[in-house]
Enzyme design. Structure first.
Site, short mmCIF file in Angstrom:
data_model
loop_
_atom_site.label_atom_id
_atom_site.label_comp_id
_atom_site.label_asym_id
_atom_site.label_seq_id
_atom_site.Cartn_x
_atom_site.Cartn_y
_atom_site.Cartn_z
N GLU B 168 0.81 -1.21 0.00
CA GLU B 168 0.00 0.00 0.00
C GLU B 168 0.84 1.26 0.00
O GLU B 168 2.00 1.25 0.39
CB GLU B 168 -0.94 0.03 1.20
CG GLU B 168 -0.35 -0.40 2.52
CD GLU B 168 0.78 0.44 3.03
OE1 GLU B 168 0.68 1.68 2.94
OE2 GLU B 168 1.78 -0.15 3.52
N GLU B 309 4.39 -0.37 1.26
CA GLU B 309 4.52 -0.63 -0.19
C GLU B 309 4.56 -2.13 -0.50
O GLU B 309 4.63 -2.50 -1.66
CB GLU B 309 5.81 0.01 -0.78
CG GLU B 309 5.91 1.50 -0.67
CD GLU B 309 7.22 2.04 -1.26
OE1 GLU B 309 8.02 1.26 -1.81
OE2 GLU B 309 7.44 3.26 -1.18
#
Lengths: 341, 341
Positions: B168, B309
């Site tokens: 994310e 991420e």
């Protein structure tokens, strides 16, 4: 290590597109790799695991849960043809999957070993003397094995290895590793002697006594004397691998407790070796934490491995490749036009 | 998960050529992978990291050290052409080096994003409402994003991914993650609210107040209601990825605290999801340990990552590949004719 490259790498890490420090320990690992490879965007490629095997006279004292016959049987396992490819041991499976070449060194196994392209012969004798009673190796044997390990590392580096993982196989070898660690760090044998392949409480107490008896035999402190008195052929070979790898400015990935005992001899001889050592995981063997604390280096993972063979070192390779990749391939805030805080 | 395959895998691990338990946590990981893939010699191949990006109304409360403009700038960074290949972010460099395909999902970024082959559009709105004041998302939006995440995971699996890493990017998203974690685990906001990208003490205290205010607003406990009230578009999408990956009997590699909040919603909805989750590293964000404790799962490393991420998940892939390789490729004591103790 190259202090200039490390300074440039540290500066670069601070400019990469992520919050400062958000890659945790990976950032310092990347800076240390920059120091080893002499560039702020390090690009290490190949990897090799060099498994040195040797037998130990001290095995006769009953310090292991396994018989000495396991040493040559495991060497055969490293070299076996299997449906998946060469080698049926843990290090074979991990090296094949994670991208490392396997080299095997007969450092002094108590058996005749058949020829094999991946086997290098360096045995001077089929196993060390019993370190509880006498010096495990002569000084001449010790130096010969150091040179043999160094030569194998050179060969692996010439074939493309930027990461060298020294590994070992030798029934009984956590006993010499404990003796080396106790003498070199000035610790009591009980603090650095563990269960090895899995001995019970009674045999562990006996193993501590064996180490204590060995240390009482002689008060040598010169690192090479300590290695000859209490070490093992495969430990001397791993020391040579480490010194040669550092001299060639490549990274040594450090597996467990036995590898750590070779590293302790190494930094006693050449303190700059430390900059080239990258401890893999925290090993479950008692005494490993004291080794890492002395080296001032943190392990990358805590999976409770206690196998040796270089298995932990091979598992750590992708973490080091990843650390180098962040320095090499990430963009800076400026390059990416990302607002920085 | 396949209990029969796990039982056979456990039996096989005990027969492999190593002392029992010497591969530490890698052994249980290998058994869990056998359960996921339904075979005692699991052979997982491809991997994909699916980075969902979304903006957060709560960013207006000043809960992050970075401005919301960073979200679209980082999406552009994920998609950028660089000399090393596609993507200039940490996850790009790690995925390229460690063998994972990167997919990017616009789950609700507050910007127009140019077309790109690696970008999938699923935004219903350019950022959530401010969860301190009102529901972050409608239930309909929540379901739409869950389905979009699931569809992307299906696509990655169809393209060969056996490991799916939900990742994310979303400035402010540790605030919804903290609110979700506090409500779903019944913990005080101060126990699960951390520094995110790196806020100071004062702003951390404010962030705790924001979470506390949100929780005081409504006492919903239904998992989907909790997600809609306190979540984020990218969190809903990651939940969908996890559910679809488990439904397809692949492994979900779980990165950090924000990913963990999606996993908590997931196991509240479908407890069997747990068997398909593999936490990567222990994340430095406060509250992550409580999530893992609730899931009853141990992290593989402790590198102090706090980037998100999907970076931690990508770093964990080789450890999982290695664990599977031991079960799949090692020989047994009998096959190798090695004496067993």
């Amino acid at each position: 290590a190259d202090a200039g490259a490390m300074a440039r790498a540290r500066q670069r890490q601070a400019q990469l597109t992520k919050p400062a420090g958000a890659l945790g320990d990976l950032e310092e690992l990347s800076v240390r790799l920059a120091g080893v490879f002499g560039h702020e965007r390090p690009d290490p490629r190949g990897a090799a695991v060099l498994v040195a095997a040797g037998d130990h006279g001290v095995a006769a004292e009953g310090v292991s849960a396994y018989p000495p016959e396991v040493t040559p049987a495991m060497v055969a396992n490293f070299l076996a043809d299997t449906p998946a490819g060469p080698g049926g041991a843990a290090v074979s499976a991990l090296a094949r999957t994670l991208g490392a070449e396997v080299y095997v060194l007969d450092a002094g196994v108590n058996a005749g070993l058949p020829d094999h392209p991946a086997l290098t012969r360096a045995a001077r004798r089929r196993g060390t003397h019993n370190l509880r009673r006498e010096a495990a190796m002569t000084r001449e044997e010790t130096l010969a094995l150091i040179l043999a390990g160094a030569a194998l590392a050179e060969r692996a580096i010439d074939a493309g290895a930027d990461f060298v993982v020294p590994g070992e196989m030798g029934i009984g070898n956590t006993t010499p590793a404990a003796a080396l660690t106790a003498r070199l760090l000035g610790l009591d044998p009980a603090e650095v002697t563990g269960r090895g392949t899995g001995v019970d409480d009674e045999r562990l107490a006996h193993k501590v006594d064996v180490v204590r008896g060995a240390l009482a035999r002689t008060n040598v402190t010169d690192p090479l004397d300590v290695l000859a008195e209490f070490g093992g052929f495969e430990i001397a070979a791993m020391l040579g691998m480490m010194l040669a790898t550092a001299a060639r400015r490549r990274a040594v990935v450090l597996d467990g407790f036995v590898e750590g005992s070779a590293a302790l001899v190494g930094v006693a001889l050449a303190p700059a070796l430390r900059d080239f050592l990258f401890p893999a995981g925290e090993c479950a063997e008692r005494g490993h934490a004291a080794q890492l604390s002395h080296l001032g280096l943190n392990p990358m993972f805590h999976l409770g491995l206690r196998l040796g063979e270089g298995t932990g070192g091979v598992l750590a390779l992708p973490l080091l490749r990843g650390a180098a990749a962040t320095l090499r391939e990430m963009r800076t805030f400026e390059e990416a036009a990302v607002p920085d805080g």
